[in-house]
Design an enzyme around this catalytic site. Sequence first.
Site, PDB file in Angstrom:
ATOM      1  N   ARG A  61       0.830  -1.200   0.000  1.00 25.74           N
ATOM      2  CA  ARG A  61       0.000   0.000   0.000  1.00 25.74           C
ATOM      3  C   ARG A  61       0.865   1.252   0.000  1.00 25.74           C
ATOM      4  NH1 ARG A  61      -1.743   2.397   4.486  1.00 25.74           N
ATOM      5  NH2 ARG A  61      -1.808   0.440   5.657  1.00 25.74           N
ATOM      6  N   ASP A 185      -7.029  17.810 -15.876  1.00 22.95           N
ATOM      7  CA  ASP A 185      -7.286  16.435 -16.290  1.00 22.95           C
ATOM      8  C   ASP A 185      -6.789  16.302 -17.730  1.00 22.95           C
ATOM      9  OD1 ASP A 185      -8.380  14.060 -17.296  1.00 22.95           O
ATOM     10  OD2 ASP A 185     -10.152  14.189 -16.005  1.00 22.95           O
ATOM     11  N   LYS A 210      -7.837   4.816 -19.613  1.00 25.73           N
ATOM     12  CA  LYS A 210      -8.099   5.212 -20.990  1.00 25.73           C
ATOM     13  C   LYS A 210      -6.848   5.057 -21.868  1.00 25.73           C
ATOM     14  CE  LYS A 210     -12.180   6.373 -19.362  1.00 25.73           C
ATOM     15  NZ  LYS A 210     -12.033   6.396 -17.886  1.00 25.73           N
TER      16      LYS A 210
END
Length: 392
Positions: A61, A185, A210
């Site tokens: 983590r 973004d 994407k």
Amino acid sequence: MSNKEFLHSFNGRVSMKIETACIHGAKDEMNLTGAVAVPIYQSSTFAHKAVGQSTGYDYSRLQNPTREHLEKTVAALESGTDALAFSTGMAAISALMELFKPGDRIIASDDLYGGSIRLFDTISKKNGLIIDYANTSDTSSLNMNICDDTKAIFIESPSNPMMRVTDIAAVKSLIKDKDIILIVDNTFLTPYFQQPLLLGADIVMHSGTKYLGGHNDTLAGFLITSSPKLSERLRFIHKTTGACLSPFDSFLISRGIKTLAVRMEKGQQNAMAVAEWLLKHEKVTAVHYVGLAAHPDYEISKKQSCGFGSMISFEVDCEKTAYNILEKVKLIMFAESLGGVETLITYPMLQTHADVPKQDREKRGINERLLRISVGIENVEDIINDLTQALE
């Protein structure tokens, strides 16, 4: 501006053009075998030799060698100093919002991915943040929304789904003397076509699902910065909230990035041809593609980017035509998401923006006649032939 003119240096290695950097990435410091592909370190924890002695890895983590390799690659491609990999793009934005406290105001592009709007209007507002939506492509309108409590400006450029372009450097100029974080973004253009940090952004965000992944086979998100202060704060949030990218998914995104340059070039080439074809079709009433000279933000896009990408939105003459296309396409797939090698067509009002109230959705131009295409890398004649038969 052309990011292809910039040389990328990876941890003291020889500088290279971005096409080469996509393939060779960051140096694998753990590689003792000569493996060409970065190994998948599928381990949740790492052993210590003794008290106070660590290999540099403790718990996945916090950090994992496979994820670290990917993060260094993405940071370098975006001309940043640090990148953090998350389990999804929305996980990245959710962590980003933890930088702020109740009462802080955030200006966001009014044309924005529906998932981001859902997060801002429900979770962020519930947590006491104030979200002001503005047309960020109009700097005078944006300036009117800036106030003393504004702590960040969140931009999509090009925006989703109306393909508006914001002048990133101009926005930075507006806030250069203010304590406001500029967030961009960059999912649609990727660092291959646009590098917001070099234009003045403080943080760049990606849905790595994407174009970075590029094959519609995994989920990922990224935050990239060159600010040591922001990096430290984001790293703390990352390890505390825990939505880190798994080793296997980190491997898949690293593999996808190797072909980023060729995919972006081919997708853009196809998109231009599709957009020009759509312009001539009698049932198509509007085409939104930033690569068209008639696009209102064409000149801004040319100034700050070295490509236009492969996302197109277009309107047809009626709702029935839209339904016919979605039901009749054969090669093109009717699906959410974007950025893969396959051409996908999406119905924003029922998919990406289904949770946006109808009145707000239609105000943004997202009506029953609007469709969005993520143009893939198939032969463009096959894409156009499929659209031709679907529009009959």
